[in-house]
Design an enzyme around this catalytic site. Structure first.
Site, PDB file in Angstrom:
ATOM      1  N   CYS A  82      13.655  -7.325  -1.021  1.00 50.90           N
ATOM      2  CA  CYS A  82      14.999  -7.186  -1.744  1.00 50.90           C
ATOM      3  C   CYS A  82      15.826  -8.363  -2.028  1.00 50.90           C
ATOM      4  CB  CYS A  82      15.423  -6.177  -0.685  1.00 50.90           C
ATOM      5  SG  CYS A  82      16.812  -5.279  -1.790  1.00 50.90           S
ATOM      6  N   HIS A 118      12.357  -2.090   2.046  1.00 50.76           N
ATOM      7  CA  HIS A 118      12.689  -2.261   3.561  1.00 50.76           C
ATOM      8  C   HIS A 118      11.857  -1.284   4.427  1.00 50.76           C
ATOM      9  CE1 HIS A 118      16.180  -5.002   2.669  1.00 50.76           C
ATOM     10  NE2 HIS A 118      16.434  -4.027   1.518  1.00 50.76           N
TER      11      HIS A 118
END
Ligand code: GLN
Length: 252
Positions: free
Chosen positions: A93, A194
């Protein structure tokens, strides 16, 4: 064997339990008789090509990215040389965004990137949040799925011809438009996923560990790691994948 990991900015880029990915590398290496040595690399740490077999960087809010971006960009030459030398990279990310050329925040401020991945990112107004399911083919002919969780304002645009990490089965992915997620260049993998990512996707942990071991031994071919039971991991993957399918999102 001792596998050496360089963990970039663990004090700034670590959300949604991203640090958990390091624990997975450590356990899966140990179950094969290998040892993991993790060096936490911060603002004052220099990248010494050859000193690490795998670099890891997690995600972070815009604020944390702004605090590390210039320092990380100043490590670009070292990271690029390390990758040319065969080191592997996993970036999640916010860390993934900073491996591209730049991340432009909603304010218009442009954070410099490392330029290791052929992409750039621009923050949009609406956050892309939820469970994600991808279809990947890191090794030709070997299709597998990745399941995780995304939460990002950034829309990542890959350069034409750049290889995504996977095709979005369910979720938003890089930009909510292209139908692709992440980016992969050789042993460098960037993703929005994630979770943490690796406990529910052990095949990717093993793929990266094998690349790191190949770097450690100077082999071009990554070794085939002895398979592990992974019953619990398979269950976690199945739960995450079914949540993603149920959620739908743009590409369900
Ligand atoms: N701050 C970045 C974004 O919003 C990355 C977020 C993250 O790492 N989860 O897109």
């Amino acid at each position: 064997m001792k596998v050496r990991i360089g963990h970039l900015y663990p004090d700034y880029l670590n959300i949604y339990a991203d640090r958990g990915n390091i624990a997975v590398f450590a356990r899966r290496a140990a179950w094969r008789g290998h040892e993991l040595e993790v060096e936490e690399m911060g603002m004052d740490t220099r990248v010494a090509p050859g000193a690490h077999d795998l670099y890891y960087v997690g995600g972070g809010q815009d604020r944390e990215q702004a605090l590390v971006a210039r320092n990380m960009a100043a490590k670009a030459e070292g990271l690029k040389d390390a990758v040319v030398g065969g080191a592997a990279v996993l970036a999640v990310c916010g860390g993934y965004q900073l491996l591209g050329r730049f991340y432009r925040e909603r304010s218009g401020v442009e954070l410099p990137g490392v330029g290791l991945l052929p992409l750039h990112t621009v923050a949009g107004d609406r956050r892309m949040i939820g469970d994600v399911l991808l279809e990947c083919e890191l090794e030709p002919g070997r299709r597998r799925t990745l399941a995780g969780f995304e939460n990002h304002a950034g829309r990542t645009i890959l350069d034409s011809g750049a290889q995504p990490l996977g095709r979005v089965v369910s979720g938003f992915g890089n930009d909510g438009e292209s139908g692709f997620e992440g980016c992969r260049v050789g042993r460098v993998v960037g993703t929005y996923l994630h979770g943490p990512l690796l406990p529910r996707n052990p095949w990717l942990a093993d793929w990266l560990l094998a690349q790191a071991l190949a770097h450690r031994t100077g082999e071009t071919e990554a070794p085939e790691l002895e398979p592990l039971g992974d019953a619990l991991e398979a269950e976690a993957h199945a739960v995450s994948a079914s949540r993603a399918r149920a959620r739908g999102g743009r590409y369900s």
